[in-house]
Write an enzyme that holds these catalytic residues in place. Sequence first.
Site, PDB file in Angstrom:
ATOM      1  N   GLY A 134       0.182  -1.110   0.294  1.00 40.03           N
ATOM      2  CA  GLY A 134      -0.181   0.080   0.171  1.00 40.03           C
ATOM      3  C   GLY A 134       0.757   1.577  -0.090  1.00 40.03           C
TER       4      GLY A 134
ATOM      5  N   ASP B  15       1.043   2.980   4.069  1.00 39.65           N
ATOM      6  CA  ASP B  15      -0.735   4.314   3.593  1.00 39.65           C
ATOM      7  C   ASP B  15      -1.652   4.531   4.676  1.00 39.65           C
ATOM      8  OD1 ASP B  15      -1.126   1.410   3.990  1.00 39.65           O
ATOM      9  OD2 ASP B  15      -1.795   0.963   2.656  1.00 39.65           O
TER      10      ASP B  15
ATOM     11  N   ASP C 170      -5.314   2.312  10.754  1.00 44.23           N
ATOM     12  CA  ASP C 170      -6.228   1.491  10.974  1.00 44.23           C
ATOM     13  C   ASP C 170      -7.047   0.524  12.381  1.00 44.23           C
ATOM     14  OD1 ASP C 170      -9.315   0.620  10.434  1.00 44.23           O
ATOM     15  OD2 ASP C 170      -9.134  -0.143   8.627  1.00 44.23           O
TER      16      ASP C 170
ATOM     17  N   LYS D 112      -7.071   6.425  10.480  1.00 46.60           N
ATOM     18  CA  LYS D 112      -8.486   6.488  11.338  1.00 46.60           C
ATOM     19  C   LYS D 112      -8.412   6.484  12.428  1.00 46.60           C
ATOM     20  CE  LYS D 112     -10.014   3.231   7.353  1.00 46.60           C
ATOM     21  NZ  LYS D 112     -10.669   1.982   7.316  1.00 46.60           N
TER      22      LYS D 112
ATOM     23  N   ASP E  13      -5.465  -0.343  -2.114  1.00 44.24           N
ATOM     24  CA  ASP E  13      -6.304  -1.330  -2.866  1.00 44.24           C
ATOM     25  C   ASP E  13      -7.755  -2.420  -2.071  1.00 44.24           C
ATOM     26  OD1 ASP E  13      -4.959  -3.285  -1.068  1.00 44.24           O
ATOM     27  OD2 ASP E  13      -5.810  -4.546  -2.114  1.00 44.24           O
TER      28      ASP E  13
ATOM     29  N   ARG F 237      -4.844   0.104  -6.998  1.00 48.34           N
ATOM     30  CA  ARG F 237      -3.552   0.632  -5.991  1.00 48.34           C
ATOM     31  C   ARG F 237      -3.455   1.810  -7.397  1.00 48.34           C
ATOM     32  NH1 ARG F 237      -2.097  -2.311  -1.784  1.00 48.34           N
ATOM     33  NH2 ARG F 237      -1.987  -4.618  -2.068  1.00 48.34           N
TER      34      ARG F 237
HETATM   35  P1  IMP Z   1      -4.806  -2.023  10.506  1.00 46.38           P
HETATM   36  O1  IMP Z   1      -3.669  -3.066  11.309  1.00 46.38           O
HETATM   37  O2  IMP Z   1      -5.889  -2.124  11.041  1.00 46.38           O
HETATM   38  O3  IMP Z   1      -3.843  -1.010  11.344  1.00 46.38           O
HETATM   39  O4  IMP Z   1      -4.691  -1.404   8.564  1.00 46.38           O
HETATM   40  C1  IMP Z   1      -3.953  -1.720   8.283  1.00 46.38           C
HETATM   41  C2  IMP Z   1      -3.737  -2.008   7.159  1.00 46.38           C
HETATM   42  O5  IMP Z   1      -5.304  -2.098   6.475  1.00 46.38           O
HETATM   43  C3  IMP Z   1      -2.961  -0.785   6.408  1.00 46.38           C
HETATM   44  O6  IMP Z   1      -1.795  -0.599   6.147  1.00 46.38           O
HETATM   45  C4  IMP Z   1      -4.099  -1.274   4.269  1.00 46.38           C
HETATM   46  O7  IMP Z   1      -3.010  -2.050   4.149  1.00 46.38           O
HETATM   47  C5  IMP Z   1      -4.643  -2.358   5.109  1.00 46.38           C
HETATM   48  N1  IMP Z   1      -6.393  -1.393   5.263  1.00 46.38           N
HETATM   49  C6  IMP Z   1      -7.011  -0.475   6.106  1.00 46.38           C
HETATM   50  N2  IMP Z   1      -7.856   0.446   6.022  1.00 46.38           N
HETATM   51  C7  IMP Z   1      -8.056   0.112   3.849  1.00 46.38           C
HETATM   52  C8  IMP Z   1      -9.097   0.761   3.438  1.00 46.38           C
HETATM   53  O8  IMP Z   1      -9.099   2.042   3.915  1.00 46.38           O
HETATM   54  N3  IMP Z   1      -8.620   0.748   2.347  1.00 46.38           N
HETATM   55  C9  IMP Z   1      -7.143  -0.222   1.864  1.00 46.38           C
HETATM   56  N4  IMP Z   1      -6.568  -0.853   3.246  1.00 46.38           N
HETATM   57  C10 IMP Z   1      -7.086  -0.754   3.996  1.00 46.38           C
HETATM   58 MG    MG Z   2      -0.379  -0.830   4.446  1.00 47.61          MG
END
Ligand code: IMP
Ligand code: MG
Length: 187
Positions: A57, A112, A115, A143, A171, A177
Amino acid sequence: MRNNLGILEIKMRKIKDKNFEPYISETEILKRIEKLAKKINEDYAGQSPIFIVVLNGAFMFASDLLKEINLDARISFLKLASYQGTKSTGKIENLIGLNENLQNQEIIILEDIVDTGQTVSYLYDLILPHKPKSLKIASLLLKSEIYQNKYPIDYIGFDVPNLFFVGYGLDYDGFGRNLKSIYHLKK
Ligand code: IMP
Ligand code: MG
């Protein structure tokens, strides 16, 4: 974009089965990245950090940011995956590992989007045992409503709501992407 009547068109994108609406334009993204790079250049003046780009990403963000970095920097890549479609699987897979010696180095991770923060925790657990001098995270998107984590996100491009985004590296099931700007899933 303007159509031939001079009326502003909202450019929706259909990716696979879903419709996405424009959220952050290419111009706004690049303007913000320039500011982030300036701050990193100031904070690390005289130092020689290693940037770790989290693939897939972060490739576009990293490319535009790093072009504005004027430090003697090294760049390395790590490939992780946790999302399937528009949902996190909750399980992170490390697909390409690190091969740099990180001991006593200044490390800046380029992400990128942050979340839930699971990936950030995973990265800290992976990198801290290498005993870096410092570890910071730069993420194009955060977020913040749902990020629940003890680790700070040191450089943030945009604080975004809890929507699903594509484009500029992000993506939906592998697609989207290559879009120049960021779109969100239409509810
Ligand atoms: P986390 O581990 O929940 O913080 O998620 C992080 C990873 O999930 C990011 O590096 C992205 O690759 C993917 N991700 C989280 N939210 C999104 C989104 O809204 N669109 C696309 N990929 C996302
Ligand atoms: Mg990522």
